[in-house]
Design a protein around this motif. Structure first.
Motif, PDB file in Angstrom:
ATOM      1  N   ASP A   1       1.017  14.889  -5.098  1.00  0.00           N
ATOM      2  CA  ASP A   1       2.053  16.022  -5.131  1.00  0.00           C
ATOM      3  C   ASP A   1       1.809  17.046  -3.816  1.00  0.00           C
ATOM      4  O   ASP A   1       2.605  17.116  -3.032  1.00  0.00           O
ATOM      5  N   LEU A   2       0.484  17.434  -3.732  1.00  0.00           N
ATOM      6  CA  LEU A   2       0.220  18.233  -2.835  1.00  0.00           C
ATOM      7  C   LEU A   2       0.562  17.499  -1.246  1.00  0.00           C
ATOM      8  O   LEU A   2       1.163  18.121  -0.315  1.00  0.00           O
ATOM      9  N   ALA A   3       0.204  16.349  -1.046  1.00  0.00           N
ATOM     10  CA  ALA A   3       0.242  15.692   0.115  1.00  0.00           C
ATOM     11  C   ALA A   3       1.862  15.729   0.409  1.00  0.00           C
ATOM     12  O   ALA A   3       2.057  15.784   1.611  1.00  0.00           O
ATOM     13  N   HIS A   4       2.791  15.299  -0.518  1.00  0.00           N
ATOM     14  CA  HIS A   4       4.188  15.269  -0.368  1.00  0.00           C
ATOM     15  C   HIS A   4       4.530  16.567  -0.175  1.00  0.00           C
ATOM     16  O   HIS A   4       5.496  16.880   1.046  1.00  0.00           O
ATOM     17  N   GLN A   5       4.201  17.768  -0.607  1.00  0.00           N
ATOM     18  CA  GLN A   5       4.640  19.037  -0.448  1.00  0.00           C
ATOM     19  C   GLN A   5       4.498  19.455   1.143  1.00  0.00           C
ATOM     20  O   GLN A   5       4.826  20.079   1.616  1.00  0.00           O
ATOM     21  N   ARG A   6       2.928  18.941   1.546  1.00  0.00           N
ATOM     22  CA  ARG A   6       2.548  19.564   2.942  1.00  0.00           C
ATOM     23  C   ARG A   6       3.130  18.369   3.990  1.00  0.00           C
ATOM     24  O   ARG A   6       2.829  18.593   5.118  1.00  0.00           O
ATOM     25  N   GLY A   7       3.707  17.348   3.529  1.00  0.00           N
ATOM     26  CA  GLY A   7       4.269  16.470   4.283  1.00  0.00           C
ATOM     27  C   GLY A   7       3.045  15.535   5.017  1.00  0.00           C
ATOM     28  O   GLY A   7       3.034  15.082   6.103  1.00  0.00           O
ATOM     29  N   THR A   8       2.188  15.269   4.351  1.00  0.00           N
ATOM     30  CA  THR A   8       0.895  14.573   4.988  1.00  0.00           C
ATOM     31  C   THR A   8       0.525  13.323   3.896  1.00  0.00           C
ATOM     32  O   THR A   8       1.543  13.131   3.040  1.00  0.00           O
ATOM     33  N   CYS A   9      -0.281  12.560   4.336  1.00  0.00           N
ATOM     34  CA  CYS A   9      -0.427  11.320   3.818  1.00  0.00           C
ATOM     35  C   CYS A   9      -1.951  11.190   3.384  1.00  0.00           C
ATOM     36  O   CYS A   9      -2.886  11.687   3.933  1.00  0.00           O
ATOM     37  N   HIS A  10      -2.441  10.176   2.323  1.00  0.00           N
ATOM     38  CA  HIS A  10      -3.789  10.139   2.108  1.00  0.00           C
ATOM     39  C   HIS A  10      -4.006   8.460   1.678  1.00  0.00           C
ATOM     40  O   HIS A  10      -2.911   7.896   1.329  1.00  0.00           O
ATOM     41  N   ALA A  11      -5.319   8.251   1.633  1.00  0.00           N
ATOM     42  CA  ALA A  11      -5.364   6.554   1.213  1.00  0.00           C
ATOM     43  C   ALA A  11      -6.737   6.638   0.569  1.00  0.00           C
ATOM     44  O   ALA A  11      -7.835   7.502   0.821  1.00  0.00           O
ATOM     45  N   GLY A  12      -7.141   5.625   0.155  1.00  0.00           N
ATOM     46  CA  GLY A  12      -8.399   5.379  -0.961  1.00  0.00           C
ATOM     47  C   GLY A  12      -8.239   4.347  -1.715  1.00  0.00           C
ATOM     48  O   GLY A  12      -7.214   3.733  -1.940  1.00  0.00           O
ATOM     49  N   ARG A  13      -9.212   4.027  -2.923  1.00  0.00           N
ATOM     50  CA  ARG A  13     -10.640   4.698  -2.625  1.00  0.00           C
ATOM     51  C   ARG A  13     -11.644   3.537  -2.627  1.00  0.00           C
ATOM     52  O   ARG A  13     -11.295   2.550  -3.261  1.00  0.00           O
ATOM     53  N   ASP A  14     -12.815   3.753  -2.001  1.00  0.00           N
ATOM     54  CA  ASP A  14     -13.795   2.887  -1.843  1.00  0.00           C
ATOM     55  C   ASP A  14     -13.567   1.422  -1.043  1.00  0.00           C
ATOM     56  O   ASP A  14     -12.812   0.492  -1.414  1.00  0.00           O
ATOM     57  N   GLY A  15     -14.323   1.759   0.069  1.00  0.00           N
ATOM     58  CA  GLY A  15     -14.115   0.733   0.973  1.00  0.00           C
ATOM     59  C   GLY A  15     -14.702  -0.513   0.678  1.00  0.00           C
ATOM     60  O   GLY A  15     -15.631  -0.743  -0.198  1.00  0.00           O
ATOM     61  N   LYS A  16     -13.699  -1.520   0.703  1.00  0.00           N
ATOM     62  CA  LYS A  16     -13.972  -2.874   0.439  1.00  0.00           C
ATOM     63  C   LYS A  16     -14.593  -3.812   1.224  1.00  0.00           C
ATOM     64  O   LYS A  16     -13.986  -4.605   2.308  1.00  0.00           O
TER      65      LYS A  16
ATOM     66  N   GLY B   1       2.262  11.100   1.083  1.00  0.00           N
ATOM     67  CA  GLY B   1       1.868  10.426  -0.037  1.00  0.00           C
ATOM     68  C   GLY B   1       0.734   9.292   0.171  1.00  0.00           C
ATOM     69  O   GLY B   1       0.337   9.131   1.301  1.00  0.00           O
ATOM     70  N   THR B   2       0.543   8.464  -0.719  1.00  0.00           N
ATOM     71  CA  THR B   2      -0.285   7.513  -0.721  1.00  0.00           C
ATOM     72  C   THR B   2       0.088   6.295   0.503  1.00  0.00           C
ATOM     73  O   THR B   2       1.284   5.734   0.411  1.00  0.00           O
ATOM     74  N   LEU B   3      -0.614   5.743   1.262  1.00  0.00           N
ATOM     75  CA  LEU B   3      -0.442   4.666   2.301  1.00  0.00           C
ATOM     76  C   LEU B   3      -0.792   3.251   1.717  1.00  0.00           C
ATOM     77  O   LEU B   3      -1.879   2.856   1.817  1.00  0.00           O
ATOM     78  N   ASP B   4       0.349   3.055   0.923  1.00  0.00           N
ATOM     79  CA  ASP B   4       0.004   1.473   0.044  1.00  0.00           C
ATOM     80  C   ASP B   4      -0.225   0.597   1.055  1.00  0.00           C
ATOM     81  O   ASP B   4      -1.089  -0.376   0.634  1.00  0.00           O
ATOM     82  N   PHE B   5       0.261   0.561   2.154  1.00  0.00           N
ATOM     83  CA  PHE B   5       0.028  -0.685   3.170  1.00  0.00           C
ATOM     84  C   PHE B   5      -1.620  -0.985   3.437  1.00  0.00           C
ATOM     85  O   PHE B   5      -1.979  -1.885   4.259  1.00  0.00           O
ATOM     86  N   LEU B   6      -2.374   0.163   3.083  1.00  0.00           N
ATOM     87  CA  LEU B   6      -3.722  -0.025   3.518  1.00  0.00           C
ATOM     88  C   LEU B   6      -4.483  -0.560   2.264  1.00  0.00           C
ATOM     89  O   LEU B   6      -5.949  -0.428   2.347  1.00  0.00           O
ATOM     90  N   ALA B   7      -3.925  -1.087   1.130  1.00  0.00           N
ATOM     91  CA  ALA B   7      -4.749  -1.611   0.178  1.00  0.00           C
ATOM     92  C   ALA B   7      -5.742  -2.612   0.510  1.00  0.00           C
ATOM     93  O   ALA B   7      -6.968  -2.601  -0.426  1.00  0.00           O
ATOM     94  N   SER B   8      -5.525  -3.374   1.453  1.00  0.00           N
ATOM     95  CA  SER B   8      -6.445  -4.617   1.728  1.00  0.00           C
ATOM     96  C   SER B   8      -8.013  -3.694   2.144  1.00  0.00           C
ATOM     97  O   SER B   8      -8.892  -4.494   2.004  1.00  0.00           O
ATOM     98  N   PHE B   9      -7.743  -2.497   2.361  1.00  0.00           N
ATOM     99  CA  PHE B   9      -9.294  -1.791   2.851  1.00  0.00           C
ATOM    100  C   PHE B   9     -10.142  -1.038   1.705  1.00  0.00           C
ATOM    101  O   PHE B   9     -11.060  -0.921   1.953  1.00  0.00           O
ATOM    102  N   PHE B  10      -9.403  -1.388   0.468  1.00  0.00           N
ATOM    103  CA  PHE B  10     -10.114  -0.458  -0.452  1.00  0.00           C
ATOM    104  C   PHE B  10     -10.384  -1.225  -1.875  1.00  0.00           C
ATOM    105  O   PHE B  10      -9.487  -2.225  -2.237  1.00  0.00           O
TER     106      PHE B  10
END
Ligand SMILES: NC(=O)c1ccc[n+]([C@@H]2O[C@H](COP(=O)([O-])OP(=O)(O)OC[C@H]3O[C@@H](n4cnc5c(N)ncnc54)[C@H](O)[C@@H]3O)[C@@H](O)[C@H]2O)c1
Ligand SMILES: NC(=O)c1ccc[n+]([C@@H]2O[C@H](COP(=O)([O-])OP(=O)(O)OC[C@H]3O[C@@H](n4cnc5c(N)ncnc54)[C@H](O)[C@@H]3O)[C@@H](O)[C@H]2O)c1
Ligand SMILES: NC(=O)c1ccc[n+]([C@@H]2O[C@H](COP(=O)([O-])OP(=O)(O)OC[C@H]3O[C@@H](n4cnc5c(N)ncnc54)[C@H](O)[C@@H]3O)[C@@H](O)[C@H]2O)c1
Ligand SMILES: NC(=O)c1ccc[n+]([C@@H]2O[C@H](COP(=O)([O-])OP(=O)(O)OC[C@H]3O[C@@H](n4cnc5c(N)ncnc54)[C@H](O)[C@@H]3O)[C@@H](O)[C@H]2O)c1
Ligand code: NA
Ligand code: NA
Lengths: 414, 414, 414, 414
Positions: free
Chosen positions: B233-248, B378-387
């Motif tokens: 929610d915070l990310a959306h409010q501030r117009g930024t993005c995030h991804a995770g978790r735990d490198g695969k 918000g979440t960067l779902d396209f990065l799923a292969s990394f986690f």
């Protein structure tokens, strides 16, 4: 959309190599599915995505075939149970009666250009059997094709079958050389058939017999079969379809699953070594360097295709009696990661070969029959996930191949 | 479309846990790429499909970070070389000067709710360092966030950076319980921050600091980080993005590659046992059952997701000193095929953990910075292969995850 | 009983194949022991039971040898470090000066009956080198033996050595056929030496040169060497001793350790498959089927000896470039237990070949020199634990072989 | 020297845990040997060195025992066949009648100090069975011992047996603590027996019952049994003998075979990790951390003994349902060779646990009965090769242990 079990037309599965391990396991598996003794595990066509396809029902399938040996079907089944410790005693018993019926539908096969190792398998008696459709006295490849077609026609008529799919499960032949130089059209190729020195191997003659009769054809082996432009041409001319070659059941399946990961992660495969050991009849035939070569070329192509470069690769196949049908493969993959760091992945696969192959044979029969019914012609590229050296177009990564199968299903429901 | 190397704005990578194995290897890798000493192997973002993306150039990246220990960066690099026999002596030398510069940009981190094992890592001296931004005297979680933000702002200003991506590479924390019961919106959650007993762990405070400042955030660890609805929610409010978790990077990568094969072939996985051994600092932290639990839950989810049922599964992680950074995993997969036949696949993975992780860290920095630049939130779902436990939607099969990454690239060129 | 380090006579180790991987590693190891840079790990002769034997001190050993290539010793050492990631940079540096001295004591070797693969290794220039003792212009086997003996005599004199042990570390030759038909006494065999078509291979000519000069001889390779009754006769006549053949460092060591367990537990080994991959120069030579055959027969004998029956056995050796000196062996042992139950043991051995061999070379030098000093003649059966195909009598179980070594030690203290 | 099959006195084997996997397999194996259905594979006592020992003939052995469960013997046999795919259907059938007879000779066992996990195995009904010898109403350890002795005496008399060997095959108990502080003589220890809080576990009470009655006793489990100085004292006082503990059938057997090789070659074992998975009832009991601890200490001692130093070592045991009786162990051995070079040996052992154990149970019965007949007293040190934690003196290297067994045989023929 699915058909009621008891209705629907009866269709035939004609197995070349009907007395072999994969064939007999396929037959036992079909009987188990018909009798409700198996739960569908191992079969692709029973998965949810295929639930609404109008695939032929198990009970509507009838089996016949060719073989060059006369060993009773039940013996092979018992051998699998006793030597390889698979199949329950109850299942073996349940098959006994049905196998006896199928016995009567197995006809003598041809030894045309199969190589010496396979010739040695054939019983001497086989040559002069009264039941012979003339196949063993054939003076030309045309004679062979005619004899095969006579057997197919009789099978279809005797059993009132609407369609018959011909599936090659025979021992791996020695591959003829220079097939690239052979004519690319059916009209040109067929000229050689009436001669006594026609270079086509048995597997291709069976394929010609099937395709020329408008029947779909599947090559589950590394033998040449229908993998000639001229045979694809024939299929198109007769409005039928074909698929192959070499069922993907073990080490090569693993390769087509793992290699894309190395590619997607930009990890350089420096070498990939695979060592296969097993002890069944198939292995005995592959123990001959000439026959083994066919299998090795079939297994060897995909790494370069998937990776975009060819790592050093070594594959060995050894016949180790004590293992029976248990194919054990050890693979050693040496790869280079970030900042020049060498790392290693090793795997050991312990699979029962015939039991990995049999469900795919049944799946291929069902999918191919449906494609034929819908009028698809030529190579069935959507079946690539089933084969080590798929005919037709498309990349070799397993996940991508499976997506193509799903896309084909979706095209039906549209 | 690609930018010239020397031009373009400079951007920052801020590493939480900057003195750890993965961080130092990432830094060494970045220097190697900047100096032309590495050929890109192991990096995803240098593969052909990404060639035309306007990703930040290596030379435009500047590194800083937080840590709770004071061990010099060069020591960790030398340890990797000497103990784990990776990285060439030449590369270690080439990094020496640059590492010294980066040293000066590493600030003391917070120990807020990290658990006792991690606290033991921190040097006592750390508490009262003059360089302290107040982080060690923080009376509330708000104080911690403010101190982190002060460090981030100084880093950005001092180095004239256009943007900064914050990446969590710190030791795996003990996971707080009952996070499901925590408030799902930022406005509700932030009420607990000014208190002395705010239950949020350090990883989440770092995430809040970054997101609240509009910076993108990546959680490469199994710690909680941004995996809370309120932080999304915070990310959306501030117009930024995030991804995770735990490198695969190892066993779980293999699971996400192999499990789809069993599913596609309708082979029933009866049990999947994985045994991991390695000897680095990460392993020492994970040797504590509380910390290990975070890793285990992160590793444990995907089989059920991919297979549609949960086979018996066991994962163990043991700290074996002599192995250093060489993670060795043995997996034993027991599966059931056609006609009830049990078969086995085993694999042994011998990978150097930091060298598998480091290129992904650099890839994630580049992809995330680009997504931020384009305004994704918000979440960067396209990065799923990394986690191992990807935030956001989407299935866990590796090939499908990689397809999503490619689809994202394609969306750019449209 | 042990001699002071600085006193005692100086003795020589003469290495055939002095520029090869095992030779250079042995030299580096000797230097490391002399300089106190190694702690004795991997050496048998430094174990407690041997502490009171009057073995030659490291500092009293001087190295020389023959080779057919001219690649500098330091290059091989650096290759091992860079490609195979073994030996510390410090050690490589410490060896530089001493290696340069040893360079000057390496003389051109003979290519008499070595087979084409080995001939290809030799630099063309080698033939007409001024430093040549005539070995390359030899018209008969006698000429070769004379040239070798001239080199040995010069080495002994120049360095004031009391004794010299000659150790064969050269590439594996093609084995001559029908050696059983060759004369069993030295007097009969030597008749063939003055001829131009003497069928003895190089390894045997080196052995003759050594034994005839009263020097002890060790064959660390699968080549024929001294494994002829006539050469044993020669050793007895000259009052000297010899041992061999083929250092037991990996898979065969494991066989001689594991097979006795199956025997002692009455578990029937049904099949034993071994697959070896590695990428050094030795492997390149063994990649030739003719040379490989020598290695395979050397590896193949012991199972039958230990078990009392011959299980199906398969050994393959493949040259996989990327592995360098890292020999990886996968063995699959299929055995039958109580009530006809098949079970499996698999192992993977990842050993650095030269570093397993080198300490044994040094041990063999020390033990053999002591035996010579004590006047032992003929085959040194107590050294069986060091060899794949031990010369002399005795069973092949490793533990029993090691007991014989200990018994020999005890015989000294009596 | 061997006795005619039909003559000779009949002797008894009394199994504690008679309904368990190892017990039922031992019984089936005995029947198979009696009926000529087994060829002796897996049995040590049928090997040539033992041919002339006057061991009891198979036909002269009679089986009885204790158990706390009531599951029919035939069920366990069928479970082994169906779930673990071992034993031929023919063998199972051949055992049916004989098993029914043995059923009648199985008496209720005691739950004295066995721990909660084992208590849960016992059927509630067990407590008040009419057939009860009072064992379930015992008020003190003395009562238990008396009840066991009553059962043993009845078995001996009813079947006119000359001697009875008692073998513990019951589930692994939780180990009592502080046993070092317990009295070392029988006269002191026995004082605690008449009390209600006697801390001796069931396994020791069974041992006391046997030894006090002059019967030989074998402990095939990691439970305490006779491993107390006071019980050895009792054995000496009564002129009888005992052996144990914990049958050496898999990973530990491998350790005692491989570790001596590392020692003899001066290769430093840095770490030895063993991971065991299997799915039978034994595994379910060992899944309890308290019970597992007994097994782990039993497995853990020998590396230090053999190597002379204690490498980092980790052993895990996990219950994986699908594996049934198939114990799969993966061991990873990280060792340091010459010049500081780390190398790796890994093995995977796939053995059927009960079928590895059963022949050793029969061997131990035969050897122990003979030793008793010859008047040997106290611990039978020559049986060390059969046990993970052998009672008595002697080193733990398997080859040395086997030599001691052979030396014992030789002492007979002298
Ligand atoms: N997992 C698998 O088992 C697998 C996977 C891929 C491909 N294959 C291929 O499937 C084929 C069958 O394997 P299998 O294990 O059943 O082998 P098999 O040896 O048990 O059976 C082959 C049968 O073909 C018969 N045959 C040989 N030549 C013939 C001919 N010209 N005409 C008619 N019959 C002939 C033989 O008599 C035999 O009965 C082989 O080519 C094998 O390489 C098997
Ligand atoms: N292949 C891989 O190596 C891999 C894969 C997936 C995830 N991870 C995760 O990445 C993380 C880093 O792994 P590593 O091998 O570098 O571990 P590491 O122990 O070498 O480094 C962790 C660093 O974090 C620091 N740290 C701990 N708590 C901190 C805090 N609260 N604030 C600031 N710094 C803190 C430590 O001092 C240490 O320098 C771990 O959580 C690990 O589980 C690693
Ligand atoms: N663990 C081990 O490495 C091991 C174990 C057992 C036996 N061996 C044997 O030891 C030998 C050496 O192994 P390596 O790895 O050092 O091989 P290598 O190929 O590195 O070295 C062999 C050397 O012998 C030289 N050579 C060949 N023919 C010669 C001749 N006729 N006279 C003089 N020099 C000659 C070559 O030029 C080369 O320098 C091989 O025969 C190998 O099979 C090695
Ligand atoms: N290879 C092997 O199988 C092997 C090797 C070494 C040791 N062991 C040990 O042998 C023992 C038996 O193994 P298993 O696989 O047959 O186990 P199991 O669980 O199948 O059988 C144990 C039996 O003991 C019975 N029992 C438990 N407590 C008892 C008591 N106090 N009195 C009488 N009966 C009791 C149980 O009811 C069960 O029938 C275990 O302790 C195991 O650790 C087995
Ligand atoms: Na097959
Ligand atoms: Na058991």
């Amino acid at each position: 959309m699915s058909r009621p079990t008891t209705d629907g037309p009866r269709v035939g599965i004609w197995l070349i190599g009907a007395r072999g391990g994969v064939a007999v396991t396929s037959i036992a598996g079909l009987i188990a599915q018909q009798q409700g003794l198996a739960d569908g595990t191992g079969l692709v066509s029973t998965l949810p995505p295929f639930a609404n396809l109008p695939l032929v029902e198990w009970n509507n399938l009838v089996v016949g075939g060719h073989d060059i040996r006369q060993a009773p079907l039940i013996d092979e089944l018992e051998r699998l149970h006793t030597q390889s410790r698979v199949l329950s005693p109850a299942l073996v018993e349940s098959c006994r009666e049905e196998l006896a019926k199928i016995e009567s539908r197995i006809r003598p096969g041809t030894l045309w250009n199969v190589g010496t190792r396979i010739k040695q398998l054939a019983e001497p008696a086989a040559a002069g059997r009264s039941s012979d459709s003339g196949i063993n006295n054939a003076k030309s490849a045309s004679d062979v094709v005619a004899a095969v077609q006579a057997d197919l026609a009789a099978f279809k008529e005797d059993n009132a079958l609407e369609q018959v799919v011909v599936i090659n499960l025979a021992s791996t032949e020695v591959s003829p050389e220079d097939t690239d130089a052979w004519p690319a059209t059916w009209d040109e190729l067929k000229i050689s058939l009436p001669t006594a020195d026609c270079p086509l191997p048995a597997s291709s003659l069976y394929a010609i017999a099937a395709l020329d009769a408008g029947m779909p054809y599947v090559n589950f082996t590394p033998s040449l079969g229908s993998a000639l432009p001229a045979l694809d041409d024939l299929a198109h001319q007769r409005g039928t379809c074909h698929a192959g070659r070499d069922g993907k059941t073990g080490e090569t399946l693993m390769k087509s699953v793992l290699a894309p990961m190395f590619a997607a992660r930009n990890l350089e495969v420096m070498s990939w070594v695979g060592h296969n050991i097993f002890g069944n009849l198939d292995g005995k035939v592959l123990d001959d360097p000439a026959n083994k070569q066919s299998k090795l070329s079939s297994k060897g192509n995909l790494l370069g295709d998937i990776l975009g470069y060819a790592p050093q690769s070594h594959i060995s196949i050894e016949h180790i009696e004590s293992l029976g049908d248990w194919k054990t493969a050890w693979d050693h993959i040496h790869f280079r990661g970030f900042l020049n760091t060498p790392m290693t992945l090793q795997f050991t696969w312990q699979g029962c070969d015939s039991l990995l192959a049999a469900p795919l044979v049944l799946d291929l029969a069902r999918f191919t029959l449906l494609a034929r019914e819908r009028g698809e012609t030529g190579t069935l590229d959507f079946l690539a996930s089933f084969f080590k050296s798929p005919l037709g177009e498309g990349d070799q990564a397993f996940a991508a191949q499976y997506e193509r199968l799903l896309a084909w299903v979706n095209s039906y429901s549209e």
